[in-house]
Design an enzyme around this catalytic site. Structure first.
Site, short mmCIF file in Angstrom:
data_model
loop_
_atom_site.label_atom_id
_atom_site.label_comp_id
_atom_site.label_asym_id
_atom_site.label_seq_id
_atom_site.Cartn_x
_atom_site.Cartn_y
_atom_site.Cartn_z
N ASP A 81 0.89 -1.14 -0.05
CA ASP A 81 -0.04 -0.04 -0.04
C ASP A 81 0.87 1.31 0.18
OD1 ASP A 81 -1.96 1.92 0.71
OD2 ASP A 81 -3.33 0.08 1.24
N SER A 129 -6.94 3.95 -1.63
CA SER A 129 -7.20 2.64 -1.49
C SER A 129 -8.47 1.93 -1.91
CB SER A 129 -7.04 2.26 -0.16
OG SER A 129 -5.78 2.70 0.37
N ASP A 181 -5.32 14.06 3.00
CA ASP A 181 -5.43 14.05 1.72
C ASP A 181 -5.01 15.29 0.94
OD1 ASP A 181 -6.32 11.34 1.66
OD2 ASP A 181 -8.44 12.05 2.10
N ARG A 202 -11.94 3.39 11.10
CA ARG A 202 -12.42 2.60 10.13
C ARG A 202 -12.07 0.88 10.54
NH1 ARG A 202 -8.42 3.61 5.10
NH2 ARG A 202 -6.25 3.37 6.41
N ARG A 256 -16.68 8.24 0.53
CA ARG A 256 -16.23 6.83 0.72
C ARG A 256 -16.61 6.18 2.01
NH1 ARG A 256 -9.64 5.71 0.19
NH2 ARG A 256 -9.52 4.66 2.35
N LYS A 315 -5.97 -2.42 7.05
CA LYS A 315 -6.24 -2.53 5.71
C LYS A 315 -6.98 -3.54 5.28
CE LYS A 315 -3.57 0.87 4.41
NZ LYS A 315 -4.23 2.28 3.41
N ASP A 367 1.85 3.35 3.18
CA ASP A 367 0.90 4.31 3.07
C ASP A 367 0.76 4.81 4.51
OD1 ASP A 367 -1.58 5.35 1.91
OD2 ASP A 367 -2.69 4.38 3.35
N HIS A 388 1.34 8.60 5.33
CA HIS A 388 0.45 9.68 5.78
C HIS A 388 0.99 10.47 6.86
CE1 HIS A 388 -2.71 9.04 3.20
NE2 HIS A 388 -3.02 7.66 3.30
N ASP A 397 -1.30 -0.14 -4.76
CA ASP A 397 -2.56 0.56 -5.10
C ASP A 397 -2.61 2.04 -5.56
OD1 ASP A 397 -1.92 1.24 -2.49
OD2 ASP A 397 -4.14 1.13 -1.69
N HIS A 398 -1.48 2.72 -5.01
CA HIS A 398 -1.17 4.07 -5.27
C HIS A 398 -0.05 4.60 -4.67
CE1 HIS A 398 -2.27 4.95 -1.26
NE2 HIS A 398 -3.44 4.25 -1.16
N HIS A 427 -1.39 10.97 -0.71
CA HIS A 427 -0.97 9.99 -1.90
C HIS A 427 -0.36 11.10 -3.24
CE1 HIS A 427 -4.37 7.37 -0.47
NE2 HIS A 427 -3.30 7.30 0.25
O1 3PG Z 1 -8.43 7.33 4.68
C1 3PG Z 1 -7.10 7.45 4.77
O2 3PG Z 1 -6.29 7.04 5.43
C2 3PG Z 1 -6.75 8.25 3.43
O3 3PG Z 1 -7.68 9.21 3.24
C3 3PG Z 1 -6.40 7.79 2.36
O4 3PG Z 1 -5.74 6.59 2.47
P1 3PG Z 1 -6.00 5.17 1.87
O5 3PG Z 1 -6.92 5.34 0.58
O6 3PG Z 1 -4.81 4.51 1.27
O7 3PG Z 1 -6.81 4.40 2.78
MN MN Z 2 -3.95 2.45 -0.10
MN MN Z 3 -3.55 6.29 2.31
#
Ligand code: 3PG
Ligand code: MN
Ligand code: MN
Length: 523
Positions: free
Chosen positions: A12, A63, A154, A196, A267, A342, A410, A414, A451-452, A475
């Site tokens: 990631d 992601s 972001d 999350r 999202r 993740k 990732d 961040h 993924d990015h 990202h």
């Molecule tokens: O939710 C997050 O942590 C970021 O806004 C985006 O990161 P992710 O797309 O890699 O989860």
């Molecule tokens: Mn990701």
């Molecule tokens: Mn991310």
């Protein structure tokens, strides 16, 4: 069907850039990746913008859209684009949900908007919020309150005031004798509300106390809150403590019976828990103290199987013909693993935002519990534990297709901590070596991709030459690696993106693909 198992690793946030400055991928010690890149068929594939269904090529990947594309082999218009379209056509305001929420609060109540206040376009867009506020006034809503989650993840790390000032100016222009809108509460997105995958429910509880109950440290304005917290501790936007705005000695907008509430994020991963706190009759994750009788809606339907949220303003892409579904139909046994942060990426996002399995007997999903810590302090995260379980699964011979996500590039990326992110990337590399060994032992095939980007650019591009470096937490727009180890294959001619991976997996497994999929990356 091949007798050779295929293992797919998503690193990631590990993108490719030739620029060495602040590149925690290029500057990390990565003997495994170096070996793979010098000895195996590989290419770079697109992971942002149009290649993953976002409105433009100026949109970085993320992601959700990345794993959607990997797992379904197609490019669907994504939430960001669908909401733009629904607002432009006016469909969103024709929806039953919109009408219901407006009529419920219009006479005596308040319309509340909770969400990520930025133009990051990963979870939300401030333009969507503006369009909804404007229409609410046009339809006779009298009171609007914003509960602003500060981004800096972001978008640039300390950009919150830009968005606060923009929305306050927007509301000031609408405010008159018949209408009043203002910010009522807020806080950093990594401190409240936007947890999350149930990694940290207390974050959501803190959000509930802030937005709904109006409890917490009080300030006269969002600007004052942000400036005070910055001056006190230098805290960046995403980690900013919660704040409650007071007017005439009272919170400017607690959530009360007769109000309506819209979560304006499109999202789903970081939206689901707060939706559940509003929607669920029987709710056990924390004590809500008071549950107001409101009409609640999300911007999108975040999980159709789980009916989260009960009401929503727009429909997400209807992702069909997924790789998982095609594989179970052909008897392929699958294994998916990651750590909490993740876990939903390799299950829910991978399967087109479905949290269930296609076939209980053929699929196994494993979650390694993430620590609740600042990841720059533990940049290795659970990479070793994920690998322990994955290696065992590979060697067990019980699975034909195994997939994992290593979050480090990732999640540490961040934080904006360059040195820690280097260690994060090195942790992935170290564990990749163990995966390679296990793949060798079973005569399997390994795909390594991402993924990015994120770790590949840890500093913002300086505005002027010689300007001080500023940490970049978001990202990138860079391509990502696509490497095949253990198979004598050739990369096909052409430009590829994440949506070309599903067909490639099917080809390596020697099973049928789906006609809907973009072509494989190999000949
Ligand atoms: O939710 C997050 O942590 C970021 O806004 C985006 O990161 P992710 O797309 O890699 O989860
Ligand atoms: Mn990701
Ligand atoms: Mn991310």
């Amino acid at each position: 069907m091949s007798k050779r198992p295929v293992v797919l690793v998503v690193m990631d946030g590990v993108g490719i850039s030739e620029n060495k400055l602040g590149n925690a991928v290029l500057n990390a010690y990565t003997p495994t990746l170096d070996e793979l890149l010098s000895t195996c068929p590989h290419t770079a594939i697109a992971a942002h913008g149009l290649a993953v269904g976002l409105p433009s090529n100026g949109d970085m990947g993320n992601s959700e859209v990345g794993h959607n594309a990997l797992g379904c082999g197609q490019i669907y218009s994504q939430g960001a684009k669908l909401v733009n379209e629904s607002i432009a056509s006016g469909d969103i305001f024709e929806s039953e949900t919109w009408k219901n929420l407006v009529s419920y609060c219009k006479e005596k109540g308040t319309l509340h908007f909770i969400g990520l206040l930025s133009d990051g376009n990963v979870h939300s867009h401030i333009e969507h919020l503006e369009a909804l506020i404007k229409q609410a006034k046009a339809e006779g809503v009298k009171e609007v309150r914003i509960h602003a989650l500060l981004d800096g993840r972001d978008v640039p790390e300390t950009s919150a005031l830009l968005y606060v000032e923009r929305i306050e100016k927007f509301m000031a222009e609408l405010n008159d004798d018949s209408f009043h809108a203002c910010i009522a509460s807020g806080g950093g997105r990594m401190k409240i509300t936007m947890d999350r995958y149930e990694a940290n429910w207390p974050m959501v509880e803190a959000g509930w106390h802030t937005h709904v109950l109006g409890e917490g440290r009080t300030f006269a304005s969002a600007k004052e809150a942000i400036e005070t917290y910055r001056a006190e501790s230098g805290v960046v936007d995403q980690d900013m403590p919660a704040f409650v705005i007071v007017k005439d000695g009272k919170p400017a907008g607690t959530i009360e019976d007769g109000d309506s509430v819209i979560l304006f994020n499109f999202r789903g991963d970081r939206a689901q828990e707060i939706c559940r706190a509003f929607d669920e009759e029987e709710f056990t994750h924390f004590d809500r103290v008071r549950r107001p009788k409101v009409q609640f809606a999300g911007m999108l339907q975040y999980d159709a199987d789980l009916n989260i949220p009960h009401q929503y303003l727009a429909l997400p892409p209807k992702i069909k013909h997924t790789l998982s579904e095609a594989l179970v139909k052909q008897g392929i046994r699958q294994y998916a693993i990651s750590e909490t942060q993740k876990y939903g990426h390799v299950t829910y996002f991978w399967n087109g935002n479905r949290s269930g399995k296609f076939d209980e007997a053929l699929e196994e999903y494993v979650e390694i519990k993430s620590d609740v810590v600042p990841f720059e302090q533990r940049p290795w995260m659970k990479s070793a534990e994920i690998t322990d379980a994955l290696v065992e699964a590979i060697k067990s011979g019980k699975y034909d297709f195994l997939r994992t996500n290593y979050p480090n590039g990732d999640m540490v990326g961040h934080t904006g901590d360059y040195e820690a992110t280097i260690i994060g990337v090195e942790s992935v590399d170290l564990n990749l070596k163990r995966v390679m060994k296990a793949v060798d032992e079973v005569n399997g095939i390994l795909i390594v991709t991402a993924d990015h980007g994120n770790a590949d650019e840890m500093y913002e591009k300086p505005k002027k030459e010689g300007a001080a470096l500023k940490a970049k937490t978001s990202h990138t727009l860079n391509k990502v690696p696509f490497i095949i180890y253990g198979a004598d294959v050739e990369i096909a001619e052409g430009e590829f993106g994440l949506a070309n991976v599903a067909a490639t997996v099917a080809k390596l497994l020697e099973v049928d693909g789906d006609e809907a999929w973009l072509p494989a990356i190999i000949k």
